[in-house]
Design a protein around this motif. Sequence first.
Motif, PDB file in Angstrom:
ATOM      1  N   ASP A 179       7.230  30.140  34.153  1.00  0.00           N
ATOM      2  CA  ASP A 179       7.703  28.829  34.592  1.00  0.00           C
ATOM      3  C   ASP A 179       6.657  27.780  34.242  1.00  0.00           C
ATOM      4  O   ASP A 179       5.452  28.026  34.314  1.00  0.00           O
ATOM      5  CB  ASP A 179       7.946  28.867  36.105  1.00  0.00           C
ATOM      6  N   GLY A 180       7.113  26.586  33.889  1.00  0.00           N
ATOM      7  CA  GLY A 180       6.189  25.580  33.385  1.00  0.00           C
ATOM      8  C   GLY A 180       5.843  24.457  34.332  1.00  0.00           C
ATOM      9  O   GLY A 180       5.139  23.527  33.934  1.00  0.00           O
ATOM     10  N   TRP A 181       6.321  24.478  35.560  1.00  0.00           N
ATOM     11  CA  TRP A 181       6.049  23.330  36.429  1.00  0.00           C
ATOM     12  C   TRP A 181       6.057  23.812  37.870  1.00  0.00           C
ATOM     13  O   TRP A 181       7.118  24.019  38.446  1.00  0.00           O
ATOM     14  CB  TRP A 181       7.123  22.258  36.228  1.00  0.00           C
ATOM     15  N   ALA A 182       4.886  24.022  38.456  1.00  0.00           N
ATOM     16  CA  ALA A 182       4.810  24.513  39.831  1.00  0.00           C
ATOM     17  C   ALA A 182       5.214  23.393  40.792  1.00  0.00           C
ATOM     18  O   ALA A 182       4.587  22.338  40.823  1.00  0.00           O
ATOM     19  CB  ALA A 182       3.396  25.000  40.142  1.00  0.00           C
ATOM     20  N   VAL A 183       6.263  23.624  41.577  1.00  0.00           N
ATOM     21  CA  VAL A 183       6.811  22.566  42.425  1.00  0.00           C
ATOM     22  C   VAL A 183       6.893  23.007  43.879  1.00  0.00           C
ATOM     23  O   VAL A 183       6.815  24.187  44.211  1.00  0.00           O
ATOM     24  CB  VAL A 183       8.220  22.138  41.947  1.00  0.00           C
ATOM     25  N   ASP A 184       7.075  22.013  44.728  1.00  0.00           N
ATOM     26  CA  ASP A 184       7.369  22.233  46.137  1.00  0.00           C
ATOM     27  C   ASP A 184       8.814  22.730  46.228  1.00  0.00           C
ATOM     28  O   ASP A 184       9.741  22.063  45.776  1.00  0.00           O
ATOM     29  CB  ASP A 184       7.196  20.898  46.878  1.00  0.00           C
ATOM     30  N   PHE A 185       9.018  23.903  46.805  1.00  0.00           N
ATOM     31  CA  PHE A 185      10.359  24.479  46.817  1.00  0.00           C
ATOM     32  C   PHE A 185      11.350  23.661  47.648  1.00  0.00           C
ATOM     33  O   PHE A 185      12.555  23.703  47.399  1.00  0.00           O
ATOM     34  CB  PHE A 185      10.315  25.917  47.337  1.00  0.00           C
ATOM     35  N   GLN A 221      13.117  33.134  21.325  1.00  0.00           N
ATOM     36  CA  GLN A 221      12.144  33.976  22.016  1.00  0.00           C
ATOM     37  C   GLN A 221      12.068  35.358  21.366  1.00  0.00           C
ATOM     38  O   GLN A 221      10.982  35.929  21.199  1.00  0.00           O
ATOM     39  CB  GLN A 221      12.528  34.111  23.487  1.00  0.00           C
ATOM     40  N   LYS A 222      13.213  35.892  21.005  1.00  0.00           N
ATOM     41  CA  LYS A 222      13.263  37.203  20.357  1.00  0.00           C
ATOM     42  C   LYS A 222      12.525  37.161  19.019  1.00  0.00           C
ATOM     43  O   LYS A 222      11.749  38.068  18.684  1.00  0.00           O
ATOM     44  CB  LYS A 222      14.721  37.619  20.160  1.00  0.00           C
ATOM     45  N   TYR A 223      12.743  36.099  18.259  1.00  0.00           N
ATOM     46  CA  TYR A 223      12.049  35.925  16.980  1.00  0.00           C
ATOM     47  C   TYR A 223      10.545  35.810  17.202  1.00  0.00           C
ATOM     48  O   TYR A 223       9.743  36.394  16.462  1.00  0.00           O
ATOM     49  CB  TYR A 223      12.581  34.678  16.279  1.00  0.00           C
ATOM     50  N   LEU A 224      10.153  35.059  18.232  1.00  0.00           N
ATOM     51  CA  LEU A 224       8.739  34.865  18.541  1.00  0.00           C
ATOM     52  C   LEU A 224       8.047  36.201  18.791  1.00  0.00           C
ATOM     53  O   LEU A 224       6.924  36.439  18.319  1.00  0.00           O
ATOM     54  CB  LEU A 224       8.607  33.964  19.772  1.00  0.00           C
ATOM     55  N   ALA A 225       8.712  37.085  19.526  1.00  0.00           N
ATOM     56  CA  ALA A 225       8.125  38.388  19.833  1.00  0.00           C
ATOM     57  C   ALA A 225       8.107  39.304  18.613  1.00  0.00           C
ATOM     58  O   ALA A 225       7.096  39.955  18.321  1.00  0.00           O
ATOM     59  CB  ALA A 225       8.895  39.047  20.970  1.00  0.00           C
ATOM     60  N   GLU A 226       9.218  39.335  17.879  1.00  0.00           N
ATOM     61  CA  GLU A 226       9.354  40.314  16.804  1.00  0.00           C
ATOM     62  C   GLU A 226       8.684  39.885  15.506  1.00  0.00           C
ATOM     63  O   GLU A 226       8.149  40.727  14.774  1.00  0.00           O
ATOM     64  CB  GLU A 226      10.842  40.594  16.555  1.00  0.00           C
ATOM     65  N   GLN A 227       8.699  38.585  15.212  1.00  0.00           N
ATOM     66  CA  GLN A 227       8.167  38.117  13.934  1.00  0.00           C
ATOM     67  C   GLN A 227       6.768  37.518  14.043  1.00  0.00           C
ATOM     68  O   GLN A 227       5.973  37.634  13.110  1.00  0.00           O
ATOM     69  CB  GLN A 227       9.121  37.078  13.319  1.00  0.00           C
ATOM     70  N   ASP A 228       6.465  36.864  15.160  1.00  0.00           N
ATOM     71  CA  ASP A 228       5.156  36.226  15.308  1.00  0.00           C
ATOM     72  C   ASP A 228       4.238  36.975  16.271  1.00  0.00           C
ATOM     73  O   ASP A 228       3.110  36.537  16.516  1.00  0.00           O
ATOM     74  CB  ASP A 228       5.326  34.776  15.774  1.00  0.00           C
ATOM     75  N   ASN A 229       4.724  38.071  16.835  1.00  0.00           N
ATOM     76  CA  ASN A 229       3.905  38.949  17.679  1.00  0.00           C
ATOM     77  C   ASN A 229       3.274  38.213  18.859  1.00  0.00           C
ATOM     78  O   ASN A 229       2.146  38.477  19.253  1.00  0.00           O
ATOM     79  CB  ASN A 229       2.816  39.634  16.848  1.00  0.00           C
ATOM     80  N   ILE A 230       4.021  37.274  19.431  1.00  0.00           N
ATOM     81  CA  ILE A 230       3.600  36.598  20.657  1.00  0.00           C
ATOM     82  C   ILE A 230       4.497  37.095  21.783  1.00  0.00           C
ATOM     83  O   ILE A 230       5.721  37.051  21.681  1.00  0.00           O
ATOM     84  CB  ILE A 230       3.672  35.070  20.508  1.00  0.00           C
ATOM     85  N   HIS A 231       3.879  37.553  22.855  1.00  0.00           N
ATOM     86  CA  HIS A 231       4.632  38.235  23.907  1.00  0.00           C
ATOM     87  C   HIS A 231       4.459  37.605  25.279  1.00  0.00           C
ATOM     88  O   HIS A 231       4.819  38.212  26.289  1.00  0.00           O
ATOM     89  CB  HIS A 231       4.232  39.712  23.948  1.00  0.00           C
ATOM     90  N   VAL A 232       3.924  36.400  25.329  1.00  0.00           N
ATOM     91  CA  VAL A 232       3.879  35.640  26.583  1.00  0.00           C
ATOM     92  C   VAL A 232       3.979  34.167  26.222  1.00  0.00           C
ATOM     93  O   VAL A 232       3.371  33.707  25.255  1.00  0.00           O
ATOM     94  CB  VAL A 232       2.597  35.939  27.394  1.00  0.00           C
ATOM     95  N   PHE A 233       4.775  33.434  26.964  1.00  0.00           N
ATOM     96  CA  PHE A 233       4.933  32.021  26.648  1.00  0.00           C
ATOM     97  C   PHE A 233       5.489  31.282  27.854  1.00  0.00           C
ATOM     98  O   PHE A 233       6.036  31.877  28.784  1.00  0.00           O
ATOM     99  CB  PHE A 233       5.847  31.835  25.438  1.00  0.00           C
ATOM    100  N   GLN A 234       5.298  29.969  27.840  1.00  0.00           N
ATOM    101  CA  GLN A 234       5.934  29.117  28.837  1.00  0.00           C
ATOM    102  C   GLN A 234       7.221  28.631  28.191  1.00  0.00           C
ATOM    103  O   GLN A 234       7.193  27.794  27.300  1.00  0.00           O
ATOM    104  CB  GLN A 234       5.008  27.955  29.223  1.00  0.00           C
ATOM    105  N   GLY A 235       8.355  29.174  28.644  1.00  0.00           N
ATOM    106  CA  GLY A 235       9.615  28.868  27.988  1.00  0.00           C
ATOM    107  C   GLY A 235      10.733  28.515  28.932  1.00  0.00           C
ATOM    108  O   GLY A 235      11.909  28.569  28.562  1.00  0.00           O
ATOM    109  N   ASN A 236      10.382  28.140  30.152  1.00  0.00           N
ATOM    110  CA  ASN A 236      11.397  27.791  31.140  1.00  0.00           C
ATOM    111  C   ASN A 236      10.754  26.912  32.203  1.00  0.00           C
ATOM    112  O   ASN A 236       9.574  27.051  32.500  1.00  0.00           O
ATOM    113  CB  ASN A 236      11.942  29.062  31.792  1.00  0.00           C
ATOM    114  N   ILE A 237      11.515  25.973  32.737  1.00  0.00           N
ATOM    115  CA  ILE A 237      11.060  25.173  33.876  1.00  0.00           C
ATOM    116  C   ILE A 237      12.111  25.341  34.964  1.00  0.00           C
ATOM    117  O   ILE A 237      13.210  24.790  34.886  1.00  0.00           O
ATOM    118  CB  ILE A 237      10.863  23.693  33.505  1.00  0.00           C
ATOM    119  N   GLY A 238      11.779  26.152  35.957  1.00  0.00           N
ATOM    120  CA  GLY A 238      12.761  26.528  36.963  1.00  0.00           C
ATOM    121  C   GLY A 238      13.364  25.350  37.704  1.00  0.00           C
ATOM    122  O   GLY A 238      14.515  25.400  38.145  1.00  0.00           O
TER     123      GLY A 238
END
Length: 335
Positions: free
Chosen positions: A266-272, A207-224
Amino acid sequence: MRFTEARPPSARHVMRMVEQEPTCIMQRRTSTKTAGLAAPSASLTGQIGQALPAQAAGSRSTATGPLSGRRILTFNWVIRVNQIEVTRTRNEGFDEHDRRSPENMKALREAFAAGWPGAPMTWALSWRALEGSRPNYQAARRLVREFHDQYGEDVTLIPAAYFANMYNSREQVNRDIHEALAKVSDLMSGGFRPKALVAGFLSAANQKYLAEQDNIHVFQGNIGSQFGIDNADGEGSISYPYYPSTEHFGKPAQGPKDFVDCLNLDGWAVDFISARRLSLGKCKMGKKENGYNSRFGVGPIETIGWCGPDVGLKHMLTCTAAHFDAGYQLNQWRG
């Protein structure tokens, strides 16, 4: 990734979006035959009812401007060749090319337009989908260009089709992402650059590389809700957006020293209520025994796959309303 204020569609429109999903019970720890992975992602908070202007999502500054104080849903669609693309040349799971037809893509886009008029979505292609020579993948690449031109939609990458860090070193994941993003730019031409990444899971170092080297600052990178289920376990996390810590992708940054400048959705909206359970199993409600899946909610793979189209669709709509209607009215939580 484009942000859209959530407006739940009619049952007819949702069914058109998910009607290609199988209705048999699916154990996701085994190879499941799915038409595609729709990943509705709950994000920031606020009013419901109309799409944001296209330009509002194009700038990072909007996270503290038009997007602030709203409840947001993003809709992302994955185009891949295999269920898990372990490396650039090796895969796990079955070949999905027959489900990636141009007819299916057009039907999905028409249903989405009917359910959320004016809303853009994000198309995420795997490495093998970017390079695939079969007619369905050639057509898919042509269609995402057309959808971008017509609707202003983002086109990006999904590394390894969800579980990149399970099979590759962090250095290899960085190379795969960096080179594949360049392929997306070449595909789209005209100086196009993806605004986001769909990753399933991604280590804090990547994620750090994505922000610093590819200049992407928003992503879906976790599924709670990804704990004890599926082909890989994300150790669980939280369902609301956060900036990750350099210590772990599932941990929010604690201060400037461990801050990663990449907003994690978060990548998957679920019933809590469902998400409180572990994995798959059975439970008793009175004298009746029912099967449960900790991923029940907005996602059709689990919800319609387990419950069938009638009950599953009601569950999807109820869960969407809980997040975006009743939930907001009750807690007034603002990002």
